[in-house]
Write a protein that holds these residues in place. Structure first.
Motif, PDB file in Angstrom:
ATOM      1  N   TYR A 148       0.793  -1.228   0.000  1.00 28.82           N
ATOM      2  CA  TYR A 148       0.000   0.000   0.000  1.00 28.82           C
ATOM      3  C   TYR A 148       0.829   1.285   0.000  1.00 28.82           C
ATOM      4  CZ  TYR A 148      -3.702  -3.274   1.187  1.00 28.82           C
ATOM      5  OH  TYR A 148      -4.583  -4.321   1.175  1.00 28.82           O
ATOM      6  N   TYR A 179      -7.177   6.589   2.118  1.00 23.21           N
ATOM      7  CA  TYR A 179      -8.352   5.742   1.878  1.00 23.21           C
ATOM      8  C   TYR A 179      -9.259   5.687   3.103  1.00 23.21           C
ATOM      9  CZ  TYR A 179      -7.813   3.975  -2.847  1.00 23.21           C
ATOM     10  OH  TYR A 179      -7.784   3.870  -4.217  1.00 23.21           O
ATOM     11  N   LEU A 183     -13.173   6.535   2.500  1.00 23.38           N
ATOM     12  CA  LEU A 183     -14.222   5.558   2.779  1.00 23.38           C
ATOM     13  C   LEU A 183     -15.180   6.026   3.860  1.00 23.38           C
ATOM     14  CD1 LEU A 183     -12.021   2.364   2.542  1.00 23.38           C
ATOM     15  CD2 LEU A 183     -13.900   2.970   1.006  1.00 23.38           C
ATOM     16  N   ALA A 195     -13.808   2.557  -2.726  1.00 23.59           N
ATOM     17  CA  ALA A 195     -13.877   1.132  -2.407  1.00 23.59           C
ATOM     18  C   ALA A 195     -13.519   0.273  -3.602  1.00 23.59           C
ATOM     19  CB  ALA A 195     -15.277   0.782  -1.894  1.00 23.59           C
ATOM     20  N   TRP A 198      -9.745   0.541  -4.329  1.00 23.82           N
ATOM     21  CA  TRP A 198      -8.980  -0.231  -3.340  1.00 23.82           C
ATOM     22  C   TRP A 198      -9.047  -1.722  -3.652  1.00 23.82           C
ATOM     23  CZ3 TRP A 198      -6.091   0.700   1.145  1.00 23.82           C
ATOM     24  CH2 TRP A 198      -5.841  -0.438   1.930  1.00 23.82           C
ATOM     25  N   SER A 199     -10.251  -2.212  -3.883  1.00 23.43           N
ATOM     26  CA  SER A 199     -10.468  -3.631  -4.091  1.00 23.43           C
ATOM     27  C   SER A 199      -9.844  -4.119  -5.400  1.00 23.43           C
ATOM     28  CB  SER A 199     -11.972  -3.920  -4.072  1.00 23.43           C
ATOM     29  OG  SER A 199     -12.230  -5.291  -4.095  1.00 23.43           O
ATOM     30  N   ALA A 224     -16.765  -4.895  -2.985  1.00 24.32           N
ATOM     31  CA  ALA A 224     -15.677  -3.931  -2.820  1.00 24.32           C
ATOM     32  C   ALA A 224     -15.865  -3.062  -1.584  1.00 24.32           C
ATOM     33  CB  ALA A 224     -15.571  -3.054  -4.067  1.00 24.32           C
ATOM     34  N   ALA A 228     -13.086  -3.219   1.260  1.00 26.16           N
ATOM     35  CA  ALA A 228     -12.266  -2.032   1.487  1.00 26.16           C
ATOM     36  C   ALA A 228     -12.456  -1.490   2.905  1.00 26.16           C
ATOM     37  CB  ALA A 228     -12.605  -0.957   0.459  1.00 26.16           C
TER      38      ALA A 228
END
Length: 316
Positions: A148, A179, A183, A195, A198-199, A224, A228
């Motif tokens: 990440y 993130y 989110l 989301a 990220w997924s 997702a 996430a």
């Protein structure tokens, strides 16, 4: 898929109230008098997968599966973060074991499921007969930074660019923190876009041979958003683990037979973690698979997992 046993339906299914307003969905399959094994799904947030039942001889195993807090069909709704930490999950496993009247069980988990398996086994070693892990992840800062904070970007530059796209340029030095903010944004559109991005990053990096089917699966909005939210929640808190704890305390697993199945080219959970765990875990066996990445369907992974479950099938 020849390395898997034939599809098998659950023999029993229900919910266990584990407190804090949570009820976890549980399944059993296989032989009720067989060797107990509990399957720990990944993510966090992915939930029970029907294929997971097929790693085990249904005549020899009593197969237990459950959706972790906030995942699958467990309640409250998927993605719920209330009273949802690694140590809650460890307690849930112990409550489930007691509810089912199991003295000791085998632990089977990949990726985040390996994290949970190690945490449970180091807390309750007397309740564990064997451990089978795949794609080891222990939530150390170096592991989080790899996936990440730009490590894996060297292998997947285009996909990394898409991962960063929802993040304002000024915040891209710390994507995990960015993130977490996205989110939790008041805008549903912002939350959903974040989301999916990220997924999809994991879907794009999970296999040694990138496959569009993985990307489509991870891009599905309902999946997702849960995936996430839970992942960012857990990883932003280091899974409530002291840095390096799961490897540092691996000596507590002495006497528990274990097999670690690891793809040499795993871009999500690089093999250095599996190697260091193996070195710290007396009596463990490391199977480092050439040509495999992180995905359970990568070359050699299913065969190695079946060899492990078959080898432990009759051990007491």
């Amino acid at each position: 898929m020849d390395e898997l046993y034939p599809p098998i339906a659950p023999r029993a299914e229900g919910f266990l109230d584990v407190g804090d307003g949570h009820r976890i969905r549980c399944q059993e399959a296989g032989n009720p008098a067989g060797k107990p094994v509990v399957v720990l799904h990944g993510g966090p947030g992915s939930g029970i997968a029907p294929m997971a039942r097929r790693h085990f001889d249904p005549e020899g195993y009593r197969i237990v599966l459950f959706d972790q807090r906030g995942s699958g069909r467990s309640t409250p709704d998927a993605g719920d973060l209330t009273a949802n930490t690694l140590w809650h999950l460890v307690s849930d496993m112990e409550a489930l074991r007691e509810r089912l009247g199991i003295e000791r069980w085998q632990l089977f988990g990949g990726s985040w499921g390996a994290t949970l398996a190690l945490a449970y086994a180091q807390t309750h070693p007397s309740r564990v007969s064997e451990i089978i892990l795949r794609g080891v992840f222990t939530v150390r800062q170096s592991e989080l930074d790899w996936i990440y904070r730009g490590g894996a970007a060297n292998l997947f530059p285009r996909e990394w660019e898409a991962f960063l796209a929802p993040i304002p340029a000024a915040l891209r030095d710390n994507p995990l923190a960015a993130y977490a903010s996205l989110l939790d944004d008041p805008s549903e559109e912002v939350r959903h876009r974040a989301a999916v991005a990220w997924s999809v990053w994991e879907g794009a990096t999970v296999s040694v041979q990138p496959q569009e089917s993985f990307v489509r699966q991870y891009a599905e909005p309902a999946f997702a958003l849960t995936f996430a939210r839970l992942a960012v929640h857990y990883f932003s808190h280091g899974a409530w683990l002291d840095e390096g704890r799961l490897i540092r305390d691996a000596g507590k697993l002495a006497g528990i037979p274990g097999v670690i199945v690891q793809g040499r080219y795993d871009a999500v959970c690089p093999p250095i973690t599996a190697y260091e765990l193996h070195r710290a875990w007396p009596g463990s066996e490391l199977k480092l698979l050439e040509g495999a990445g992180h995905a359970v369907t990568d070359p050699g992974v299913l065969a190695a997992l079946r060899a492990a479950t078959d080898s432990f099938r009759t051990q007491t």
